[in-house]
Enzyme design. Structure first.
Site, PDB file in Angstrom:
ATOM      1  N   GLU A   1      16.146  26.761  25.436  1.00  0.00           N
ATOM      2  CA  GLU A   1      14.965  25.890  25.360  1.00  0.00           C
ATOM      3  C   GLU A   1      13.799  26.582  24.677  1.00  0.00           C
ATOM      4  OE1 GLU A   1      13.923  24.026  29.087  1.00  0.00           O
ATOM      5  OE2 GLU A   1      15.618  22.653  28.955  1.00  0.00           O
TER       6      GLU A   1
ATOM      7  N   HIS B   1      40.358  36.545  30.520  1.00  0.00           N
ATOM      8  CA  HIS B   1      41.605  35.779  30.464  1.00  0.00           C
ATOM      9  C   HIS B   1      41.363  34.370  29.925  1.00  0.00           C
ATOM     10  CE1 HIS B   1      43.931  38.809  32.770  1.00  0.00           C
ATOM     11  NE2 HIS B   1      42.690  39.166  33.087  1.00  0.00           N
TER      12      HIS B   1
ATOM     13  N   LYS C   1      15.614  11.852  27.567  1.00  0.00           N
ATOM     14  CA  LYS C   1      14.902  11.236  28.709  1.00  0.00           C
ATOM     15  C   LYS C   1      14.394   9.865  28.316  1.00  0.00           C
ATOM     16  CE  LYS C   1      12.985  15.421  30.851  1.00  0.00           C
ATOM     17  NZ  LYS C   1      11.749  16.101  31.226  1.00  0.00           N
TER      18      LYS C   1
END
Ligand code: PA5
Length: 468
Positions: free
Chosen positions: A322, A343, A458
């Site tokens: 951000e 792994h 948003k």
């Protein structure tokens, strides 16, 4: 780093840079440090911030020192003391604590909790938890099943009745803007639960942490909650872990917030004063920047050795993304937990694109007595040859084996070493990574504060729901 306990060892990576490369960055980085510190002065002066430096959320830099000074000067009236009092009250009243928040209003606390509390914390008895509550996080997603499961669990516990702390749940609801939909929706559900199950106690059991204005603030005033904590104006969400956002849940969970702040304050002091060659913040930024600028290594792998540090890595993912992921630039952070991810992602890190700088985050010695491999009469697994070897020794072998494999393949690694997991070292680590992110932003000309890109989803989500 000389006067602090975090140390940074980039030697293996430096062999892959051209000689003198870091020294060549000294002037620019010192200027970036000055700019970072000048921001604090500008912010403190109350003068208007020139448009090109807006937004300016530099308040986190001196905040730990300010809180500790406030404690010295005002003792029982200080913010630290008030947080401690609220924390003790919540511990006495409730045995479950739900912390609601998303992004910067959630990830730092989760990082502290996972690093400093046992993984099976919620399974321990109340006395084993020293009367600190079980801890749950919600409001960081819109996940109906998950919320349903948690509410059902808390309902079942509430059967113990409103008179027993064992049955009660406290809520810390965190949102700086006060209007973020995910935690707001969750707050409505958990608030309803507390009001219904513990009538007359909601004003004591619910504590909002929010900005000076906004919907959550208005709601808190209307409900008349006994305690409401503020998130200071000049501290942005992802820089707010050492405000009430992280401190209130932390102190309620029994963590020592004074030590946490002391760690952060020591790191700030080091950042201000340590010369370039010994400055853990400046060296870290120099190495990250040099690999990105010279070798196109724009993927920053934070390789955590020990699952306790995974959430610290996720917190850092947000901080870097951000802050610097703007204007079509900014490195991509990636947290891995080893040996687990050797792994899964290890193959790519060893032989994939050469776009990764790997920083090992090493937690230091284990908190508890080290376990050893036991001898056994059935040795078909051939482990008797390791009988008596401790698990930390096996981990050490994995760490150096991995670093060696990367070095052999010309893959850069650096080590960030904590002296052990404690409030003090975590306070330092938070402050170090926040300062490094801001310094890097100043170095490359990206404003590290603000996150305009987050607003787009948003807006669309609210439009899709037809809400204002
Ligand atoms: O860093 C930030 O500012 C964001 O990640 C916010 O913390 C996040 O969007 C949550 O915002 P709020 O605390 O206003 O609900």
């Amino acid at each position: 780093m000389t006067d602090s306990v975090i140390s940074y060892h980039p030697d293996a990576a430096l062999r892959l840079l051209r000689p003198g490369r870091l020294a060549g960055l000294q002037q620019a980085l010192e200027a970036a440090r000055d700019a970072t510190l000048n921001d604090v002065e500008l912010w403190q002066s109350g003068e208007s911030v020139p448009p090109e430096r807006q937004p300016l959320d530099a308040g986190f830099i001196q905040w730990p020192e300010e809180l500790l000074a406030d404690l010295q000067a005002n003792r029982g009236e200080s913010l630290i003391a008030r947080l401690e009092t609220t924390g003790s009250r919540l511990r006495q009243l409730a045995d479950s604590l739900v912390v609601l928040g998303i992004g910067g209003s959630y990830m730092g606390m989760r990082a502290m909790f996972e690093a400093l509390r046992p993984a099976c914390w919620n399974e321990l008895s109340r006395s084993e938890r020293d009367s600190a509550p079980r801890l749950y996080f919600d409001g960081w997603n819109v996940d109906s099943d998950r919320q349903h499961e948690l509410l059902s669990l808390l309902e079942r516990r509430a059967v113990a009745g409103p008179d027993a702390a064992a049955g009660r749940t406290a809520i810390i609801s965190i949102s700086k803007s006060g209007g973020t939909l995910e935690p707001a929706v969750a707050f409505r559900a958990f608030r309803d639960f507390v009001e219904r199950r513990f009538p007359g106690m909601d004003r004591d059991l619910i504590v909002p942490v929010t900005g000076e204005s906004g919907r959550l603030r208005s709601l808190a005033e209307a409900a008349g909650y006994r305690d409401v904590y503020s998130i200071p104006d000049g501290i942005g969400g992802r820089f707010s872990v050492l405000t009430a956002v992280g401190l209130l849940p932390a102190v309620t969970a029994g963590l020592n917030i004074r030590t946490l702040l002391q760690g952060a304050a020591a790191l700030t002091d080091h950042f201000r004063r340590a010369p370039f060659e010994q400055n853990v913040v400046l060296q870290f930024v120099a190495v990250c920047h040099a690999f990105e600028a010279d070798h196109g290594m724009n993927c920053r792998v934070l390789s955590t050795w020990g699952s306790r540090l995974e959430a610290v890595g996720l917190w850092y993912d947000q901080l870097l993304s951000e802050s610097l992921g703007k204007h079509e630039r900014g490195a991509t952070p990636l947290t891995v937990v080893n040996t687990r991810d050797l792994h899964s992602r290890g193959q790519q890190h060893q032989e994939g694109r050469r776009d990764k700088l790997i920083t090992n985050l090493l937690p230091g010695p284990p908190v508890l007595a080290p376990l050893t491999v036991a001898a056994h009469r059935l040795d078909q697994d051939r482990l008797n040859q390791l009988a008596g070897t401790t698990l930390p020794r096996i981990l050490e072998a994995a760490i150096s084996g991995t670093n060696q494999a990367y070095a052999d393949a010309g893959r850069p690694t650096a080590d960030l070493l904590l002296p052990g997991l404690s409030e003090h070292s975590l306070g330092q680590l938070f402050q170090m990574l926040m300062l490094a992110t801001v310094v890097e932003g100043r170095l490359v000309g990206t404003n590290p504060y603000g996150q305009p890109g987050v607003e787009a989803y948003k807006k669309n989500m609210q439009a899709n729901l037809g809400i204002q």
